[in-house]
Design an enzyme around this catalytic site. Structure first.
Site, PDB file in Angstrom:
ATOM      1  N   SER A   1      38.300  75.042  99.550  1.00  0.00           N
ATOM      2  CA  SER A   1      37.045  75.758  99.751  1.00  0.00           C
ATOM      3  C   SER A   1      36.319  75.259 100.999  1.00  0.00           C
ATOM      4  O   SER A   1      36.300  74.073 101.296  1.00  0.00           O
ATOM      5  CB  SER A   1      36.177  75.616  98.498  1.00  0.00           C
ATOM      6  N   LYS A   2      35.767  76.230 101.699  1.00  0.00           N
ATOM      7  CA  LYS A   2      35.080  75.943 102.965  1.00  0.00           C
ATOM      8  C   LYS A   2      33.933  74.958 102.745  1.00  0.00           C
ATOM      9  O   LYS A   2      33.692  74.069 103.552  1.00  0.00           O
ATOM     10  CB  LYS A   2      34.557  77.281 103.494  1.00  0.00           C
ATOM     11  N   ARG A   3      33.249  75.152 101.633  1.00  0.00           N
ATOM     12  CA  ARG A   3      32.065  74.346 101.360  1.00  0.00           C
ATOM     13  C   ARG A   3      32.437  72.921 100.939  1.00  0.00           C
ATOM     14  O   ARG A   3      31.807  71.955 101.346  1.00  0.00           O
ATOM     15  CB  ARG A   3      31.267  75.034 100.251  1.00  0.00           C
TER      16      ARG A   3
END
Ligand code: GLU
Length: 554
Positions: free
Chosen positions: A294-296
């Site tokens: 996930s990017k976050r």
């Protein structure tokens, strides 16, 4: 309703036809079986491992078939556009050996099938949109967000699939007059597909990676052109892939759910779809479970991360290939020195159940790959990296580059070579002791060596030191010191009679190692001292001795 009139009303400035575009973008003259692939990143300022993963498939597929690979910039979402993204995409991918034959380049656009930025292809989308209106496959929709929201609410209450479909798509029935009035009133409109999927049976198509997959026909009147006149992804990529004569659409599995829309748009336009190839998500282990990167949450999803840490492009390519094709590792065992490009990569051999991206595994792969890269290349890469990411030490690294080359080489030509080198930041930390800038004693004395003992060892070693000694003469002196001071020469002796000895010869050499490298472990110490030169080596030992002595007094 006169569909031609409706089409002219909606697209007054479009006079050309789809046939004109067919002529403008003729079928490519390529060898039989050549694939045309494309990467369609959005210029959001973020380029991630998934992009590279897909690009790698595009690249292998095009290269191995003598085909063409295109870079198309999918910039229809103007809000998400970030300045400088295109350059970031091109440079980042090129760093990993992905270079496009056609499309957007740093020197402008290249190729006969452009423009290659979607924002510049409005006329083509509008021609296609007009054609769909003429053929009864699309219609204008004036519904506001609120109206759509209210409709969905009603549908939910009645336990009906929410959205504009079937009899709920009331604007399918708008008369020409009503459309004209709405337009005159300046109402915003979007173009919707008039889906014909309701009541149709599901069917199979062959995915280039997954093989046969079941498709449940689309029933939604999906938006094709937005109120700003720009197309949605669903519409734009279909039109572009057709006119750019793409043969294989390689993209992430997140697009599987909307594939029925894309197939229906192809049908509506009377076009044969390219081969869809859906790659699987990149997963990671998290607390015993697999989950999507996930990017976050995962910095390692961003390609920027690998730059900052200084991973070698060859290592990343090697690891991606392992993730892509399950039989690659076996091939590599049989062909340790063959370039990866010679492996006959096949999309059919890709896994469709998720690719586990594991940093530990990447490191193992990287260690092996770096053994195949010359020290000169490793050093050059390291120096480049240091200029950007370790500027405080970069000047000394350049100054000592020929010594560092020898430091990096220690133990690499042995039968069982040392695998100490993984990526630039780690290599930098690994050799950092060699630099004077920031040098300090990192590790404590071995447990079995007291400070007084260490002082004695250092004094004796310094007194007998001769820089001309070869490795065995050097070590013979350390053994003599050890024996003299009551340390066992063999580990076995010490284990058998631990009370008889203070420790082992390894404890004694550890003291010297600490003085020279500041660390309890290092590659071959005699080599390091030789590379360092007599003056620097002795100075370090003297300084260490002095610091132990002053601690003693204090
Ligand atoms: N612009 C799309 C994305 O970034 C491209 C998907 C595709 O390759 O078709 O996800």
């Amino acid at each position: 309703m006169d569909l031609q009139q409706l089409a002219d009303l909606l697209f007054p400035s479009i006079s050309g036809t789809l046939e004109d575009w067919e002529e403008a973008y003729p079928k490519r003259k390529l060898p039989e079986g050549a694939s045309v692939t494309r990467l369609g990143p959005s210029p959001t300022g973020f380029i991630h491992l998934g992009n590279l993963y897909s690009a790698f498939v595009d690249e292998r597929q095009a290269r191995l078939s003598d085909g063409v690979m295109i870079l198309r910039i999918e910039d229809t979402d103007q809000k998400r556009k970030v300045e400088g993204s295109e350059e970031l995409i091109i440079r980042s991918l090129s760093h990993y050996g992905i270079n496009f034959d056609e499309g957007v380049t740093l020197e402008g656009e290249k190729g006969d099938y452009g423009p290659y930025r979607q924002s510049e292809r409005k006329e083509i989308y509008h021609t296609a949109g007009k054609k769909l209106v003429e053929s009864g496959w699309a219609y204008p929709s004036f519904m506001s967000e609120e109206e759509i929201g209210a409709l969905r609410k009603r549908q939910e209450e009645q336990k009906i699939l929410p959205g504009i479909h079937g009899k709920w798509a009331s604007e399918r029935e708008l008369t020409l007059e009503e459309v004209r009035e709405n337009l005159l009133a300046g109402k915003e409109w979007v173009l919707r597909l008039k889906s014909r999927g309701e009541g149709r049976e599901s069917y199979s198509i062959c995915d280039g990676i997954r093989g046969d997959i079941r498709v449940h026909p689309n029933i939604m009147d999906t938006v094709l052109l937005k109120a700003d006149g720009l197309p949605t992804y669903h519409f734009a990529h279909v039109v572009d892939d057709h006119f750019m004569r793409i043969t294989h659409i390689v993209r992430g599995e997140e697009w599987l759910s909307t594939l029925p829309i894309h197939l229906e748009v192809h049908e509506a336009l009377g076009w044969e779809p390219p081969v869809f190839c859906h790659t699987s998500h990149l997963l990671k282990m998290d607390g015993g479970n697999k989950r999507k990167l996930s990017k976050r949450r995962d910095p390692e999803l961003s390609l920027e991360y690998y730059h900052q840490e200084g991973y070698f492009p060859e290592a990343i390519r090697e690891y991606l290939m392992i993730l892509l094709n399950s039989d690659y590792e076996e091939w590599r065992r049989d062909h340790p020195d063959t370039p990866l490009e010679d492996f006959s990569f096949r999309m059919e051999d890709m896994s469709s159940s998720g690719a586990l991206f594991d940093m530990e595994k990447l490191h193992d792969v990287s260690k092996d790959v770096l053994l195949r890269i010359s020290e000169e290349e490793i050093l050059a890469y390291l120096l480049d990296w240091a200029d950007r990411y370790a500027p405080e030490c970069a000047p000394e690294m350049h100054e000592r580059s020929s010594e560092l080359l020898r430091i990096l080489s220690i133990g690499r030509d042995a039968k069982k070579p040392r695998k100490d080198l993984i990526y630039a930041r780690q290599i930098y930390q690994f050799i950092h002791y060699y630099l004077d800038g920031g040098f300090h004693i990192e590790d404590p004395l071995p447990e079995r060596v007291s400070r007084e003992e260490a002082i004695g060892i250092l004094e004796e070693f310094l007194a007998g030191y001769d820089h001309e000694d070869d490795n065995s003469a050097w070590f013979a002196k350390i053994r003599a010191i050890a024996q003299d001071r009551g340390f066992a020469l063999r580990m076995g002796d010490f284990r058998r009679e631990p009370d008889k000895y203070k420790g082992t010869v390894a404890d004694v050499s550890s003291v010297i190692r600490l003085g020279i490298t500041g660390r309890a472990s290092s590659p071959d110490l005699w080599n390091i001292m030789q590379i360092m030169g007599e003056e620097r080596a002795l100075k370090r030992l003297e300084d260490y001795l002095a610091s132990l002595q002053s601690e003693s007094i204090a």
